[in-house]
Design a protein around this motif. Structure first.
Motif, PDB file in Angstrom:
ATOM      1  N   VAL A 167       3.655  13.151  -7.225  1.00  0.00           N
ATOM      2  CA  VAL A 167       2.775  12.710  -6.134  1.00  0.00           C
ATOM      3  C   VAL A 167       1.873  13.860  -5.710  1.00  0.00           C
ATOM      4  N   LYS A 168       0.843  13.496  -5.003  1.00  0.00           N
ATOM      5  CA  LYS A 168       0.020  14.507  -4.336  1.00  0.00           C
ATOM      6  C   LYS A 168       0.257  14.375  -2.841  1.00  0.00           C
ATOM      7  N   GLY A 169       0.334  15.508  -2.167  1.00  0.00           N
ATOM      8  CA  GLY A 169       0.614  15.453  -0.727  1.00  0.00           C
ATOM      9  C   GLY A 169       2.080  15.153  -0.451  1.00  0.00           C
ATOM     10  N   LEU A 170       2.972  15.930  -1.075  1.00  0.00           N
ATOM     11  CA  LEU A 170       4.414  15.656  -0.964  1.00  0.00           C
ATOM     12  C   LEU A 170       4.913  15.729   0.473  1.00  0.00           C
ATOM     13  N   ALA A 171       4.541  16.781   1.192  1.00  0.00           N
ATOM     14  CA  ALA A 171       5.049  16.952   2.557  1.00  0.00           C
ATOM     15  C   ALA A 171       4.677  15.745   3.426  1.00  0.00           C
ATOM     16  N   PRO A 208       2.101   7.451  -6.528  1.00  0.00           N
ATOM     17  CA  PRO A 208       2.505   8.358  -7.615  1.00  0.00           C
ATOM     18  C   PRO A 208       1.512   8.295  -8.772  1.00  0.00           C
ATOM     19  N   THR A 209       1.283   9.439  -9.408  1.00  0.00           N
ATOM     20  CA  THR A 209       0.348   9.480 -10.535  1.00  0.00           C
ATOM     21  C   THR A 209       1.035   9.200 -11.870  1.00  0.00           C
ATOM     22  N   HIS A 210       2.290   9.593 -11.983  1.00  0.00           N
ATOM     23  CA  HIS A 210       3.048   9.329 -13.214  1.00  0.00           C
ATOM     24  C   HIS A 210       4.529   9.608 -12.979  1.00  0.00           C
ATOM     25  N   ILE A 211       5.332   9.258 -13.961  1.00  0.00           N
ATOM     26  CA  ILE A 211       6.758   9.618 -13.886  1.00  0.00           C
ATOM     27  C   ILE A 211       6.870  11.057 -14.383  1.00  0.00           C
ATOM     28  N   GLU A 212       7.240  11.961 -13.486  1.00  0.00           N
ATOM     29  CA  GLU A 212       7.274  13.380 -13.843  1.00  0.00           C
ATOM     30  C   GLU A 212       8.454  13.652 -14.771  1.00  0.00           C
ATOM     31  N   HIS A 213       9.628  13.170 -14.392  1.00  0.00           N
ATOM     32  CA  HIS A 213      10.773  13.314 -15.296  1.00  0.00           C
ATOM     33  C   HIS A 213      11.849  12.276 -15.032  1.00  0.00           C
ATOM     34  N   ALA A 242       9.447  -7.832 -12.638  1.00  0.00           N
ATOM     35  CA  ALA A 242       8.187  -7.492 -11.955  1.00  0.00           C
ATOM     36  C   ALA A 242       7.746  -6.133 -12.458  1.00  0.00           C
ATOM     37  N   PHE A 243       6.459  -5.986 -12.748  1.00  0.00           N
ATOM     38  CA  PHE A 243       5.938  -4.773 -13.372  1.00  0.00           C
ATOM     39  C   PHE A 243       4.966  -4.022 -12.470  1.00  0.00           C
ATOM     40  N   PHE A 244       5.114  -2.711 -12.490  1.00  0.00           N
ATOM     41  CA  PHE A 244       4.205  -1.776 -11.808  1.00  0.00           C
ATOM     42  C   PHE A 244       3.821  -0.702 -12.817  1.00  0.00           C
ATOM     43  N   MET A 245       2.584  -0.252 -12.774  1.00  0.00           N
ATOM     44  CA  MET A 245       2.157   0.815 -13.674  1.00  0.00           C
ATOM     45  C   MET A 245       2.141   2.136 -12.909  1.00  0.00           C
ATOM     46  N   VAL A 246       2.751   3.159 -13.501  1.00  0.00           N
ATOM     47  CA  VAL A 246       2.740   4.503 -12.918  1.00  0.00           C
ATOM     48  C   VAL A 246       2.343   5.454 -14.040  1.00  0.00           C
ATOM     49  N   PHE A 263       5.368   2.988  -1.767  1.00  0.00           N
ATOM     50  CA  PHE A 263       4.864   3.838  -2.852  1.00  0.00           C
ATOM     51  C   PHE A 263       3.392   3.564  -3.175  1.00  0.00           C
ATOM     52  N   GLY A 264       2.831   2.500  -2.583  1.00  0.00           N
ATOM     53  CA  GLY A 264       1.418   2.213  -2.836  1.00  0.00           C
ATOM     54  C   GLY A 264       1.145   1.727  -4.244  1.00  0.00           C
TER      55      GLY A 264
END
Lengths: 136, 136
Positions: free
Chosen positions: B84-88, B3-8, A45-49, A27-28
């Motif tokens: 995410v960006k670039g899903l495919a 990932p940029t954020h938790i969408e849902h 363990a913590f990750f920020m998203v 997931f990077g």
């Protein structure tokens, strides 16, 4: 009460090292902290998203809450946490309105946050945490 | 992929109306949309919490995925979705790296998003969705 964002999503895993490796490599994401919460018998363990943390939870004792969860249900999402302002009042109000709360008053959680849990039977099967950052 | 954020966060409930009422009255959140996704055999209700939607899922058919989930596990968190960006490309890369994906290519989900699921056996028991807003 109106939550401002999802503070974190707690995920119970059997092996913290393997799970960290997955979220980093696939997931990077960057694991920015590992913390042991002795009284909860977990290592986290913590990750920020975005606004939300992924909190991986490895049990340090089979008799602790995550140990029991893993034994009963296996790996998976353990709880979600909403960030709120006015946590103490929120818990009091929910309790008074008939929502079953686990913590009637705030207690200390990971990362110095004040936290309180609602009972999953009151929240459609979702173990729900409310938390407030006392430094903000 | 990052990932940029938790969408849902998707939560399976027995009764959408009761669950909506709880999140509105107890949490002060506003249900801004109700949508039926016929091919998933669910009716969904959406709430915004910061960057993240709470997506309540009521089954419209016991043989659909949420119907089966409720029958087997009861109410609770069904899945989480990372924006995410670039899903495919992300699905292709994950698949090639040995992560078991349910969708090798994106498909349409609720709210016009392009989505793809990873198998929970690859993600520590967490049914994980990746999604991308094609309008952004």
């Amino acid at each position: 009460m109106k939550p401002t964002h999802i503070e974190h999503i707690g995920i119970a895993v059997n092996n913290l090292k393997e799970a960290i490796s997955f979220y980093e490599k696939s997931f990077g994401l960057e694991c920015y902290a590992i913390e042991e919460v002795a009284d909860q018998k977990v290592r986290t363990a913590f990750f920020m998203v975005g606004q939300t943390k992924i909190e991986l939870l490895e049990s340090t004792d089979p008799e602790g809450p995550i140990g029991k969860f893993l034994d009963k249900k296996g790996q998976g999402i353990h709880h979600i946490a909403f960030a709120v302002k006015g946590l103490a009042e929120a818990l009091t109000t929910l309790d008074a309105s008939g929502v079953t709360v686990i913590d009637k008053t705030p207690r200390k959680g990971a990362e110095g946050l004040n936290i309180g849990f609602l009972h999953p039977k009151a929240t459609f099967g979702v173990l729900t945490e409310l938390c407030e950052d006392p430094s903000k």
